[in-house]
Design a protein around this motif. Structure first.
Motif, PDB file in Angstrom:
ATOM      1  N   THR A  61      60.513  39.904  40.756  1.00 29.77           N
ATOM      2  CA  THR A  61      60.183  40.376  41.880  1.00 29.77           C
ATOM      3  C   THR A  61      59.521  41.623  41.819  1.00 29.77           C
ATOM      4  O   THR A  61      58.839  42.083  42.986  1.00 29.77           O
ATOM      5  CB  THR A  61      61.538  40.836  42.737  1.00 29.77           C
ATOM      6  N   TRP A  62      59.629  42.389  40.506  1.00 29.32           N
ATOM      7  CA  TRP A  62      58.660  43.723  40.229  1.00 29.32           C
ATOM      8  C   TRP A  62      57.416  43.102  39.602  1.00 29.32           C
ATOM      9  O   TRP A  62      57.436  42.213  39.183  1.00 29.32           O
ATOM     10  CB  TRP A  62      59.465  44.592  39.603  1.00 29.32           C
ATOM     11  N   THR A  63      56.449  43.899  39.791  1.00 27.44           N
ATOM     12  CA  THR A  63      55.097  43.644  39.088  1.00 27.44           C
ATOM     13  C   THR A  63      55.137  44.458  37.585  1.00 27.44           C
ATOM     14  O   THR A  63      55.325  45.424  37.774  1.00 27.44           O
ATOM     15  CB  THR A  63      53.604  44.231  39.912  1.00 27.44           C
ATOM     16  N   TYR A  64      54.737  43.602  36.649  1.00 26.88           N
ATOM     17  CA  TYR A  64      54.817  44.008  35.106  1.00 26.88           C
ATOM     18  C   TYR A  64      53.560  44.790  35.113  1.00 26.88           C
ATOM     19  O   TYR A  64      52.593  44.031  34.979  1.00 26.88           O
ATOM     20  CB  TYR A  64      55.070  42.933  34.494  1.00 26.88           C
ATOM     21  N   GLY A  65      53.706  46.144  34.685  1.00 29.50           N
ATOM     22  CA  GLY A  65      52.354  46.998  34.852  1.00 29.50           C
ATOM     23  C   GLY A  65      51.806  47.049  33.443  1.00 29.50           C
ATOM     24  O   GLY A  65      51.607  48.216  33.030  1.00 29.50           O
ATOM     25  N   LEU A  66      51.188  45.862  32.919  1.00 27.54           N
ATOM     26  CA  LEU A  66      50.386  46.121  31.681  1.00 27.54           C
ATOM     27  C   LEU A  66      48.987  45.582  32.366  1.00 27.54           C
ATOM     28  O   LEU A  66      48.584  44.550  32.516  1.00 27.54           O
ATOM     29  CB  LEU A  66      50.585  45.000  30.547  1.00 27.54           C
ATOM     30  N   PRO A  67      48.217  46.788  32.731  1.00 27.76           N
ATOM     31  CA  PRO A  67      47.078  46.349  33.560  1.00 27.76           C
ATOM     32  C   PRO A  67      45.921  45.371  32.959  1.00 27.76           C
ATOM     33  O   PRO A  67      45.336  44.580  33.500  1.00 27.76           O
ATOM     34  CB  PRO A  67      46.411  47.712  33.835  1.00 27.76           C
ATOM     35  N   GLU A  68      45.811  45.463  31.565  1.00 30.27           N
ATOM     36  CA  GLU A  68      44.853  44.957  30.754  1.00 30.27           C
ATOM     37  C   GLU A  68      44.929  43.149  31.158  1.00 30.27           C
ATOM     38  O   GLU A  68      44.197  42.331  30.878  1.00 30.27           O
ATOM     39  CB  GLU A  68      44.749  44.929  29.424  1.00 30.27           C
ATOM     40  N   PHE A  69      46.290  42.863  31.498  1.00 33.64           N
ATOM     41  CA  PHE A  69      46.750  41.377  31.560  1.00 33.64           C
ATOM     42  C   PHE A  69      46.997  41.034  33.095  1.00 33.64           C
ATOM     43  O   PHE A  69      47.214  39.921  33.423  1.00 33.64           O
ATOM     44  CB  PHE A  69      47.777  41.073  30.619  1.00 33.64           C
ATOM     45  N   ASN A  70      47.292  42.299  33.833  1.00 35.45           N
ATOM     46  CA  ASN A  70      47.918  41.918  35.229  1.00 35.45           C
ATOM     47  C   ASN A  70      47.114  42.696  36.323  1.00 35.45           C
ATOM     48  O   ASN A  70      47.718  43.120  37.369  1.00 35.45           O
ATOM     49  CB  ASN A  70      49.160  42.054  35.219  1.00 35.45           C
ATOM     50  N   ARG A  71      45.960  43.071  36.382  1.00 33.75           N
ATOM     51  CA  ARG A  71      45.446  44.001  37.214  1.00 33.75           C
ATOM     52  C   ARG A  71      45.408  43.547  38.699  1.00 33.75           C
ATOM     53  O   ARG A  71      45.752  44.361  39.624  1.00 33.75           O
ATOM     54  CB  ARG A  71      43.874  44.297  36.903  1.00 33.75           C
ATOM     55  N   GLU A  72      45.036  42.216  38.969  1.00 29.49           N
ATOM     56  CA  GLU A  72      45.011  41.811  40.134  1.00 29.49           C
ATOM     57  C   GLU A  72      46.382  41.927  41.098  1.00 29.49           C
ATOM     58  O   GLU A  72      46.404  42.425  41.992  1.00 29.49           O
ATOM     59  CB  GLU A  72      44.723  40.239  40.276  1.00 29.49           C
ATOM     60  N   ASN A  73      47.262  41.593  40.300  1.00 32.40           N
ATOM     61  CA  ASN A  73      48.781  41.836  40.977  1.00 32.40           C
ATOM     62  C   ASN A  73      48.998  43.194  41.290  1.00 32.40           C
ATOM     63  O   ASN A  73      49.918  43.556  41.959  1.00 32.40           O
ATOM     64  CB  ASN A  73      49.956  41.131  40.156  1.00 32.40           C
ATOM     65  N   ALA A  94      56.343  47.042  23.143  1.00 38.74           N
ATOM     66  CA  ALA A  94      56.143  45.850  23.907  1.00 38.74           C
ATOM     67  C   ALA A  94      54.444  45.689  24.324  1.00 38.74           C
ATOM     68  O   ALA A  94      53.900  44.844  24.187  1.00 38.74           O
ATOM     69  CB  ALA A  94      57.001  45.798  25.107  1.00 38.74           C
ATOM     70  N   THR A  95      54.078  46.980  24.680  1.00 38.38           N
ATOM     71  CA  THR A  95      52.616  47.222  24.854  1.00 38.38           C
ATOM     72  C   THR A  95      51.846  46.919  23.685  1.00 38.38           C
ATOM     73  O   THR A  95      50.854  45.829  23.787  1.00 38.38           O
ATOM     74  CB  THR A  95      52.200  48.469  25.441  1.00 38.38           C
ATOM     75  N   MET A 155      49.408  43.407  23.210  1.00 38.70           N
ATOM     76  CA  MET A 155      48.186  43.666  22.796  1.00 38.70           C
ATOM     77  C   MET A 155      47.747  43.059  21.445  1.00 38.70           C
ATOM     78  O   MET A 155      46.472  42.583  21.539  1.00 38.70           O
ATOM     79  CB  MET A 155      47.662  45.159  22.639  1.00 38.70           C
ATOM     80  N   SER A 156      48.368  42.795  20.570  1.00 40.95           N
ATOM     81  CA  SER A 156      48.191  42.183  19.353  1.00 40.95           C
ATOM     82  C   SER A 156      48.128  40.799  19.419  1.00 40.95           C
ATOM     83  O   SER A 156      47.609  40.194  18.517  1.00 40.95           O
ATOM     84  CB  SER A 156      49.341  42.571  18.279  1.00 40.95           C
ATOM     85  N   LEU A 157      48.964  40.337  20.336  1.00 43.02           N
ATOM     86  CA  LEU A 157      49.165  38.715  20.254  1.00 43.02           C
ATOM     87  C   LEU A 157      48.491  37.981  21.449  1.00 43.02           C
ATOM     88  O   LEU A 157      48.294  36.703  21.299  1.00 43.02           O
ATOM     89  CB  LEU A 157      50.974  38.544  20.383  1.00 43.02           C
ATOM     90  N   ARG A 158      48.201  38.708  22.664  1.00 36.00           N
ATOM     91  CA  ARG A 158      47.660  38.039  23.640  1.00 36.00           C
ATOM     92  C   ARG A 158      46.591  37.192  23.493  1.00 36.00           C
ATOM     93  O   ARG A 158      46.262  35.889  23.537  1.00 36.00           O
ATOM     94  CB  ARG A 158      47.235  38.705  24.653  1.00 36.00           C
ATOM     95  N   GLY A 199      47.784  61.157  20.230  1.00 43.09           N
ATOM     96  CA  GLY A 199      47.125  62.056  21.057  1.00 43.09           C
ATOM     97  C   GLY A 199      46.047  61.361  21.847  1.00 43.09           C
ATOM     98  O   GLY A 199      45.354  61.962  22.817  1.00 43.09           O
ATOM     99  N   LYS A 200      45.755  60.131  21.444  1.00 38.24           N
ATOM    100  CA  LYS A 200      44.899  59.331  22.071  1.00 38.24           C
ATOM    101  C   LYS A 200      45.467  58.336  23.335  1.00 38.24           C
ATOM    102  O   LYS A 200      46.446  58.012  23.347  1.00 38.24           O
ATOM    103  CB  LYS A 200      43.948  58.689  21.044  1.00 38.24           C
ATOM    104  N   HIS A 201      44.380  58.036  24.087  1.00 35.02           N
ATOM    105  CA  HIS A 201      44.864  57.333  25.387  1.00 35.02           C
ATOM    106  C   HIS A 201      44.720  55.776  25.263  1.00 35.02           C
ATOM    107  O   HIS A 201      45.063  54.991  25.934  1.00 35.02           O
ATOM    108  CB  HIS A 201      44.191  57.665  26.776  1.00 35.02           C
ATOM    109  N   PHE A 202      44.049  55.438  24.095  1.00 35.32           N
ATOM    110  CA  PHE A 202      43.686  53.919  23.836  1.00 35.32           C
ATOM    111  C   PHE A 202      44.358  53.345  22.485  1.00 35.32           C
ATOM    112  O   PHE A 202      45.131  53.836  22.008  1.00 35.32           O
ATOM    113  CB  PHE A 202      42.319  53.995  23.795  1.00 35.32           C
ATOM    114  N   VAL A 203      44.568  51.996  22.408  1.00 36.78           N
ATOM    115  CA  VAL A 203      45.132  51.264  21.606  1.00 36.78           C
ATOM    116  C   VAL A 203      43.936  50.928  20.537  1.00 36.78           C
ATOM    117  O   VAL A 203      42.621  50.773  20.976  1.00 36.78           O
ATOM    118  CB  VAL A 203      45.549  49.940  22.004  1.00 36.78           C
ATOM    119  N   ARG A 204      44.142  50.869  19.212  1.00 33.20           N
ATOM    120  CA  ARG A 204      43.540  50.552  18.237  1.00 33.20           C
ATOM    121  C   ARG A 204      43.793  49.273  17.756  1.00 33.20           C
ATOM    122  O   ARG A 204      45.105  49.288  17.189  1.00 33.20           O
ATOM    123  CB  ARG A 204      43.047  51.413  17.158  1.00 33.20           C
ATOM    124  N   ILE A 205      42.795  48.219  17.443  1.00 36.47           N
ATOM    125  CA  ILE A 205      43.459  46.859  16.747  1.00 36.47           C
ATOM    126  C   ILE A 205      42.629  46.468  15.670  1.00 36.47           C
ATOM    127  O   ILE A 205      41.275  46.775  15.704  1.00 36.47           O
ATOM    128  CB  ILE A 205      43.496  45.697  17.540  1.00 36.47           C
TER     129      ILE A 205
END
Length: 838
Positions: free
Chosen positions: A629-641, A655-656, A660-663, A784-790
């Motif tokens: 009933t709560w919206t899972y807040g990983l925007p890269e995968f769930n923006r619309e909701n 988990a983030t 990101m590594s598996l999607r 100190g950075k705001h992004f993920v590196r893969i």
């Protein structure tokens, strides 16, 4: 010129999950269903309903729930044999057989019965070459002598059974129908030999197969009334079949995934024949096969209902083409020719009446009449009225004649469900944008809930918005560059409404750097921890958010350091205190696991009792990550909701990174072997409460494993991805940052290049995800950075196991930065407002 590409929905995981690969479906289908079809048929029948529900949920990974459900309803609204005719080229059967079988199985699992007709040209040429027979063509038609026909019949039978067998291996019932469907006469026996011109189609053979629950698999062989077999071009046979059955979709599968522009080399997303056909054929690059295909599609669609369309697509992208607005290949349709009028006198008022009575919520509710609207419209001096030929869309744009410098106003925008399914509103919007460089428009809350264009559709097309919290309406705008004009536009909207304190939310468009309305107020409960401090820093630099309260039991009464927007002192808020702060727009709960529930329950109780308005609540703990009933807040995968969400669970840091590594690799996972995530975090991840896991003396020259099975992030990742994932966490001696090494068993052999390409395409539009061209990311470079590196993208020599390495900052993208992304989306700001983009 070609029409604009079809709508790309919000940068959601859905539209990109399938865009990654031409083999996305097979692993998903295998995960769901690998039962022997005879011995376990009864078990299959018992499980079919729940299985269908599961697969429909998987479809939500390629398109929004609304998209998927509306297309499923659309496809299910006709008789089974009128869903789709799919023509499969011979090369697809050779090179992409398993992908094709997976795609068809996926469709069948949701209750659809595509009619499949295949060719066998490349296979036939190979056998003719082996037999020393050189293929002969006349005007593009294969000359078929008796020997060629004999070989062709063998080829068609073998390829037909090959596809049927592949489907049966996937647990999908299929019926081979190599003949008996097409009746034909000789096209020109003297000239072409045993080549047929179809004169009739025996539908009963197809319908019998579908009634028996089996996909009909056809060849393009035909027979004369007296039984002589004739060869027929597969494209021609598919067109004849479509003419008789009148399906919603006619699909031509090819390896290229569509038609391509002869000059730019880019794929053509959509062709609206009514608008573009004549101009398109004049283009110098439209010739040979491309010209012939477009002409064939025009001739076919001219005789079919306007709801029918042709898709040219690869097998692996078939489901994305069918179930998403964005599509994947080339969509060819008659379209809806658009008309623009400059006064009501030029328009048939009955057409306007029909669409308003069908789609205008204010008219349907009785709040307004069509006659009164037409009367007001008649009096306007500077107005444009847009509609289409069948009257399924309507837009009315007006200007202030006294002040032409003001942005135009979109007074009305209506679209039927059929128009939305055919992307007519997108073509209409392209025309409006071309005519009006600056525009504002208002969407009522009821329109957003009941209309066919939801609020996210408008957000995608706006530079900014202002929401009236009292009546739920939202005012949108685009093309207004000057901040003073933006403010004037928003103020004029607000002046028409009873304005309460902070009744509006503002969309702050970060690229233009303006914020025009009072900031939204955020209360932070649990501000003492490391994540709380990082969150405070981000809000301090946010153009539209400000802190109203910071709550900490240990720091109560002390001044908040490092926040410069206003002077704040730590308080110790109790759950029962929250209703006293009506000016707070969002509460952020930065509390340990198991502590935030009393706050949530109290807010719910206050709202139910009428003592408080509903507020956005964002939980940074794990308490609600498993609550659907709560919206899972990983925007890269769930923006619309997340747009307008009021209950958001912020993902865990590990988990983030793991997701990101598996999607991007979900479609390729081996269904029999779970991925494993080896994670190492800096000791800030252990919190501020003293323990061996955050004691530098214990961690010096050490790597500390813990919770080796059943870690909550292991359950979280498995729950969100829908597949089992193993997780082994460790703590290292650095303070901030996470390294993940992810082992991924694959369902089919792949190369390192394949893996990297999947990630690059999946994350190509993501500002906070950096995919490395080579090498592995370092923790120190991400701290100190705001992004993920893969990076990494290593593959075992056998090709069945990939390894991906990922780094992120556990306090930023793993917590605070992601929380700001979620708040921005929930409160109507640009997603990246207040977040440094590097």
């Amino acid at each position: 010129m070609l029409a604009a590409a079809r709508q790309l929905s919000t940068r959601s995981l859905q539209a990109r999950l399938v865009a990654n690969s031409s083999t996305v479906l097979k692993p998903l289908v295998n995960t769901l269903h690998r039962k022997p079809i005879v011995s376990q048929q009864r078990a299959y029948n018992q499980d079919s309903t729940s299985e269908k529900e599961t697969i429909v949920k998987l479809l939500y990974n390629i398109g929004s729930r609304k998209e998927v459900e509306q297309y499923l309803r659309h496809f299910s609204s006709v008789e089974s044999q009128k869903f789709a005719v799919i023509k499969v080229g011979g090369a697809v059967l050779t090179d992409e057989l398993e992908t094709l079988a997976s795609a068809l199985t996926f469709l069948n699992r949701v209750g659809l019965y595509p009619i499949v007709l295949h060719g066998g040209g490349p296979q036939l040429n190979k056998l003719l070459e082996d037999a020393g027979i050189e293929p002969q063509y006349e005007e593009g038609i294969r000359i078929t002598d008796p020997e060629t026909l004999t070989i062709a019949r063998k080829v068609f039978m073998a390829e037909n059974l090959k596809l049927v067998d592949a489907l049966e291996r996937h647990g999908t019932r299929a019926r081979p129908i190599p003949g008996g469907v097409f009746v034909a006469d000789y096209l020109d026996k003297e000239k072409y030999g045993y080549v047929g011109q179809i004169t009739g189609v025996n539908k009963e053979v197809i319908e019998s197969s579908i009634r028996a629950g089996a996909l009909p698999i056809l060849t393009s062989l035909a027979e004369t009334p007296d039984g002589q077999a004739l060869n027929v071009n597969a494209d021609v046979a598919a067109a004849e079949l479509a003419t008789v059955l009148e399906p919603l979709k006619i699909v031509f599968l090819n390896e290229k995934n569509g038609l391509y522009h002869g000059v730019t080399g880019k794929k053509i997303d959509v062709i609206n024949l009514d608008e573009e056909y004549e101009d398109l054929l004049k283009e110098p690059w439209v010739r040979y096969g491309t010209k012939l295909k477009i002409k064939q599609c025009k001739e076919l669609l001219d005789g079919l209902p306007r709801s029918s369309s042709v898709a040219i697509i690869s097998a692996g992208h078939l489901h994305k083409e069918l179930f998403t607005d964005s599509g994947a290949g080339t969509l060819i349709r008659r379209g809806h020719k658009l008309f623009k009028y400059n006064s009501l006198d030029q328009v048939d008022p009955d057409k306007i009446r029909r669409i308003m009575e069908a789609e205008d919520t204010s008219v349907k509710s009785g709040a307004h009449s069509v006659a009164s609207y037409l009367r007001d419209l008649q009096a306007k001096k500077d107005v444009s009225i847009y509609t289409d030929e069948p009257g399924q869309v309507l837009a009315v744009v007006s200007r202030d004649a006294a002040d032409p410098s003001k942005p135009a106003v979109l007074e009305k925008l209506l679209a039927s469900k059929t128009a939305v399914l055919n992307n007519v509103p997108d073509n209409l919007w392209t025309s409006i944008r071309k005519d009006y460089p600056a525009l504002s428009w208002r969407v009522d809350g009821k329109d957003a809930e009941e209309g066919n264009l939801d609020r996210s559709w408008h957000f995608e097309r706006a530079d900014g918005s202002l929401r009236n919290a009292q009546d739920g309406s939202t005012m949108f705008f685009y093309g207004i560059q000057d901040s003073d004009k933006v403010k004037q536009t928003l103020d004029s909207y607000g002046a028409k409404k009873p304005v309460g304190a902070r009744a509006y939310s503002t969309f702050s468009h970060q690229r233009r750097g303006y914020s025009t309305q009072p900031a939204k107020r955020v209360g932070l409960i649990g501000a003492r921890g490391y994540t709380g401090q990082e969150f405070i820093n981000l809000i301090n630099n946010h153009p539209g958010l400000e802190l109203s309260h910071v709550s900490s039991r240990e720091l109560e009464g002390k001044p908040l350091q490092g926040y410069t927007k206003t002077d704040l002192t730590y308080v110790n808020l109790k759950p029962e205190n929250l209703k006293e702060h009506a000016d707070v727009d969002a509460w952020v709960l930065a509390l340990p696991n198991g502590v935030c529930m009393p706050f949530v329950q109290q807010v719910e109780k206050d709202v139910e009792a009428g003592d408080s308005k509903n507020k956005v609540m964002l939980d940074l703990s794990a308490d609600y990550r498993f609550d659907d009933t709560w919206t899972y807040g990983l925007p890269e995968f769930n923006r619309e909701n997340l747009h307008g969400a009021t209950r958001i669970s912020n993902p865990g840091c590990y988990a983030t990174g793991a997701q990101m590594s598996l999607r991007p690799l979900l479609p390729f996972l081996d269904p029999h072997a779970a991925p494993t995530v080896f994670g190492v975090s800096g000791y800030s991840g252990a919190g501020t409460k003293p323990s061996p896991k955050n004691d530098p003396a214990v961690l010096k020259d050490n790597l500390l494993p813990y919770s080796l099975t059943g870690h909550i992030h292991e359950r979280e990742v498995s729950h969100q991805l829908g597949t089992k994932v193993g997780f082994i966490p460790h703590v290292a001696s650095w303070f901030q940052g996470i390294a993940l090494t992810v082992n991924v068993p694959l369902a089919k052999p792949m190369t390192s290049r394949d893996i990297k390409a999947a990630f690059q395409e999946f994350y190509q539009d993501e500002k906070l995800v950096h995919v490395l061209d080579q090498g592995e990311p370092y923790v120190r470079d991400n701290s100190g950075k705001h992004f993920v590196r893969i990076g990494g993208f290593a593959v075992h020599p056998e090709g069945r196991r990939a390894v991906v390495t990922t780094t992120l900052d556990n306090l930023l993208k793993g917590a605070a930065t992601q929380a700001v992304q979620n708040l921005n989306l929930a409160l109507g700001y640009d997603e990246y407002a207040g977040i440094p983009i590097e």
